[in-house]
Design a protein around this motif. Structure first.
Motif, PDB file in Angstrom:
ATOM      1  N   ASP A 171       0.828  -1.210   0.000  1.00  0.00           N
ATOM      2  CA  ASP A 171       0.000   0.000   0.000  1.00  0.00           C
ATOM      3  C   ASP A 171       0.865   1.263   0.000  1.00  0.00           C
ATOM      4  OD1 ASP A 171      -2.199  -1.645   0.079  1.00  0.00           O
ATOM      5  OD2 ASP A 171      -2.625  -1.296   2.203  1.00  0.00           O
ATOM      6  N   ILE A 172       1.966   1.205   0.718  1.00  0.00           N
ATOM      7  CA  ILE A 172       2.887   2.356   0.724  1.00  0.00           C
ATOM      8  C   ILE A 172       3.448   2.558  -0.673  1.00  0.00           C
ATOM      9  CG2 ILE A 172       5.036   3.297   1.686  1.00  0.00           C
ATOM     10  CD1 ILE A 172       2.663   3.152   3.731  1.00  0.00           C
ATOM     11  N   LEU A 173       3.853   1.473  -1.327  1.00  0.00           N
ATOM     12  CA  LEU A 173       4.353   1.562  -2.699  1.00  0.00           C
ATOM     13  C   LEU A 173       3.280   2.111  -3.642  1.00  0.00           C
ATOM     14  CD1 LEU A 173       6.353  -1.791  -2.998  1.00  0.00           C
ATOM     15  CD2 LEU A 173       7.284   0.529  -2.776  1.00  0.00           C
ATOM     16  N   LEU A 174       2.045   1.646  -3.480  1.00  0.00           N
ATOM     17  CA  LEU A 174       0.930   2.131  -4.290  1.00  0.00           C
ATOM     18  C   LEU A 174       0.770   3.641  -4.142  1.00  0.00           C
ATOM     19  CD1 LEU A 174      -1.724   1.910  -5.954  1.00  0.00           C
ATOM     20  CD2 LEU A 174      -2.861   1.334  -3.791  1.00  0.00           C
ATOM     21  N   ALA A 175       0.776   4.127  -2.923  1.00  0.00           N
ATOM     22  CA  ALA A 175       0.606   5.564  -2.677  1.00  0.00           C
ATOM     23  C   ALA A 175       1.753   6.366  -3.276  1.00  0.00           C
ATOM     24  CB  ALA A 175       0.491   5.827  -1.178  1.00  0.00           C
ATOM     25  N   LYS A 176       2.951   5.829  -3.188  1.00  0.00           N
ATOM     26  CA  LYS A 176       4.111   6.504  -3.789  1.00  0.00           C
ATOM     27  C   LYS A 176       3.942   6.577  -5.307  1.00  0.00           C
ATOM     28  CE  LYS A 176       6.676   7.234  -0.137  1.00  0.00           C
ATOM     29  NZ  LYS A 176       7.065   8.573   0.264  1.00  0.00           N
ATOM     30  N   ASP A 177       3.543   5.457  -5.918  1.00  0.00           N
ATOM     31  CA  ASP A 177       3.332   5.423  -7.366  1.00  0.00           C
ATOM     32  C   ASP A 177       2.219   6.377  -7.793  1.00  0.00           C
ATOM     33  OD1 ASP A 177       5.303   3.527  -7.716  1.00  0.00           O
ATOM     34  OD2 ASP A 177       3.916   1.841  -7.902  1.00  0.00           O
ATOM     35  N   ALA A 178       1.214   6.533  -6.949  1.00  0.00           N
ATOM     36  CA  ALA A 178       0.071   7.387  -7.271  1.00  0.00           C
ATOM     37  C   ALA A 178       0.347   8.863  -6.998  1.00  0.00           C
ATOM     38  CB  ALA A 178      -1.157   6.934  -6.478  1.00  0.00           C
ATOM     39  N   GLY A 179       1.509   9.179  -6.418  1.00  0.00           N
ATOM     40  CA  GLY A 179       1.891  10.569  -6.189  1.00  0.00           C
ATOM     41  C   GLY A 179       1.258  11.221  -4.981  1.00  0.00           C
ATOM     42  N   LEU A 180       0.892  10.422  -3.970  1.00  0.00           N
ATOM     43  CA  LEU A 180       0.300  11.012  -2.773  1.00  0.00           C
ATOM     44  C   LEU A 180       1.318  11.868  -2.027  1.00  0.00           C
ATOM     45  CD1 LEU A 180      -2.004   9.095  -3.481  1.00  0.00           C
ATOM     46  CD2 LEU A 180      -2.304   8.750  -1.028  1.00  0.00           C
ATOM     47  N   GLN A 181       0.798  12.855  -1.325  1.00  0.00           N
ATOM     48  CA  GLN A 181       1.627  13.807  -0.585  1.00  0.00           C
ATOM     49  C   GLN A 181       2.515  13.103   0.434  1.00  0.00           C
ATOM     50  OE1 GLN A 181      -0.643  16.382   1.964  1.00  0.00           O
ATOM     51  NE2 GLN A 181       1.071  17.726   2.385  1.00  0.00           N
ATOM     52  N   ARG A 182       1.931  12.137   1.127  1.00  0.00           N
ATOM     53  CA  ARG A 182       2.658  11.498   2.226  1.00  0.00           C
ATOM     54  C   ARG A 182       2.073  10.126   2.499  1.00  0.00           C
ATOM     55  NH1 ARG A 182       2.320  15.014   7.239  1.00  0.00           N
ATOM     56  NH2 ARG A 182       1.242  16.032   5.582  1.00  0.00           N
ATOM     57  N   THR A 183       2.904   9.272   3.102  1.00  0.00           N
ATOM     58  CA  THR A 183       2.459   7.949   3.522  1.00  0.00           C
ATOM     59  C   THR A 183       2.821   7.747   4.980  1.00  0.00           C
ATOM     60  OG1 THR A 183       4.550   6.985   2.760  1.00  0.00           O
ATOM     61  CG2 THR A 183       2.684   6.916   1.222  1.00  0.00           C
ATOM     62  N   ILE A 184       1.924   7.071   5.685  1.00  0.00           N
ATOM     63  CA  ILE A 184       2.140   6.775   7.098  1.00  0.00           C
ATOM     64  C   ILE A 184       1.959   5.271   7.286  1.00  0.00           C
ATOM     65  CG2 ILE A 184       1.377   7.166   9.474  1.00  0.00           C
ATOM     66  CD1 ILE A 184       0.242   9.889   8.457  1.00  0.00           C
ATOM     67  N   GLY A 185       3.025   4.620   7.725  1.00  0.00           N
ATOM     68  CA  GLY A 185       2.959   3.195   8.025  1.00  0.00           C
ATOM     69  C   GLY A 185       2.638   3.003   9.495  1.00  0.00           C
ATOM     70  N   VAL A 186       1.758   2.048   9.778  1.00  0.00           N
ATOM     71  CA  VAL A 186       1.356   1.747  11.154  1.00  0.00           C
ATOM     72  C   VAL A 186       1.771   0.318  11.474  1.00  0.00           C
ATOM     73  CG1 VAL A 186      -0.564   1.636  12.783  1.00  0.00           C
ATOM     74  CG2 VAL A 186      -0.639   3.278  10.901  1.00  0.00           C
ATOM     75  N   THR A 187       2.559   0.153  12.538  1.00  0.00           N
ATOM     76  CA  THR A 187       3.036  -1.185  12.907  1.00  0.00           C
ATOM     77  C   THR A 187       2.125  -1.890  13.913  1.00  0.00           C
ATOM     78  OG1 THR A 187       4.405  -0.397  14.733  1.00  0.00           O
ATOM     79  CG2 THR A 187       5.426  -0.500  12.532  1.00  0.00           C
ATOM     80  N   HIS A 188       1.248  -1.166  14.555  1.00  0.00           N
ATOM     81  CA  HIS A 188       0.375  -1.714  15.605  1.00  0.00           C
ATOM     82  C   HIS A 188       1.176  -2.425  16.682  1.00  0.00           C
ATOM     83  CE1 HIS A 188      -3.247  -0.464  13.641  1.00  0.00           C
ATOM     84  NE2 HIS A 188      -2.929  -1.115  12.549  1.00  0.00           N
ATOM     85  N   GLY A 189       2.337  -1.863  16.987  1.00  0.00           N
ATOM     86  CA  GLY A 189       3.150  -2.378  18.074  1.00  0.00           C
ATOM     87  C   GLY A 189       3.967  -3.603  17.723  1.00  0.00           C
ATOM     88  N   LEU A 190       3.861  -4.086  16.499  1.00  0.00           N
ATOM     89  CA  LEU A 190       4.615  -5.263  16.091  1.00  0.00           C
ATOM     90  C   LEU A 190       5.952  -4.824  15.513  1.00  0.00           C
ATOM     91  CD1 LEU A 190       1.724  -7.161  14.327  1.00  0.00           C
ATOM     92  CD2 LEU A 190       2.550  -7.472  16.663  1.00  0.00           C
ATOM     93  N   ASP A 191       6.867  -5.745  15.399  1.00  0.00           N
ATOM     94  CA  ASP A 191       8.174  -5.440  14.830  1.00  0.00           C
ATOM     95  C   ASP A 191       8.097  -5.561  13.307  1.00  0.00           C
ATOM     96  OD1 ASP A 191      10.844  -4.838  14.645  1.00  0.00           O
ATOM     97  OD2 ASP A 191      11.472  -6.925  14.913  1.00  0.00           O
ATOM     98  N   SER A 192       7.314  -4.682  12.694  1.00  0.00           N
ATOM     99  CA  SER A 192       7.105  -4.770  11.254  1.00  0.00           C
ATOM    100  C   SER A 192       7.479  -3.480  10.544  1.00  0.00           C
ATOM    101  CB  SER A 192       5.652  -5.130  10.964  1.00  0.00           C
ATOM    102  OG  SER A 192       4.796  -4.138  11.493  1.00  0.00           O
TER     103      SER A 192
END
Length: 146
Positions: A101-122
């Motif tokens: 999804d982060i890659l998709l947003a980058k390809d689509a030219g979105l202003q910013r992306t925010i990744g959420v780990t939900h406390g996991l080591d991801s």
């Protein structure tokens, strides 16, 4: 920023019909800020039922799932959703737990992306995808919205 788009499965939802902690509060605050809110799911219309059952559907201005006209997890689908929200890509932020999804947003030219780990080591896949911000939970999303 005009719009915030959320991946629904595993970003908003923790389980089948249960939202992650902080989802209601974050969506309420985004509404109060006057931002348009969109949701994307690679799953079918049942995600809409899940949103309703979790008491979240009313927060979203537009939703796009896999059995609609546009594929939500493709650039064209994301652009379609943004048009429905009345926002240009450079006015939108995507929030997701998923590398793709982060890659998709980058390809689509979105202003910013925010990744959420939900406390996991991801965080590594999100970092590798180029997420602009990585946060541990939904409540922390508000801290990085500018």
């Amino acid at each position: 920023m005009r719009a915030v788009v959320f991946d629904l499965d595993h970003t908003i939802f923790a389980a089948e019909n249960a939202a992650h902690d902080g989802a209601h509060e974050l969506l309420t605050l985004l509404r109060r800020l006057g931002l348009r809110i969109g949701g994307l799911s690679g799953n079918d219309y049942r995600v809409l039922v899940r949103l309703e059952e979790a008491g979240l559907k009313h927060y979203f201005d537009q939703l796009l799932c896999a059995d609609q006209a546009f594929e939500p997890k493709q650039t064209s689908g994301l652009h379609h959703l943004l048009r429905q929200l009345g926002a240009e890509p450079h006015e939108a932020v995507l929030v997701s737990h998923a590398h793709g999804d982060i890659l998709l947003a980058k390809d689509a030219g979105l202003q910013r992306t925010i990744g959420v780990t939900h406390g996991l080591d991801s965080a590594t896949p999100l970092r590798e995808a180029g997420a602009d911000h990585i946060v541990p939970n939904l409540a922390a999303v508000l801290d990085v919205l500018e």
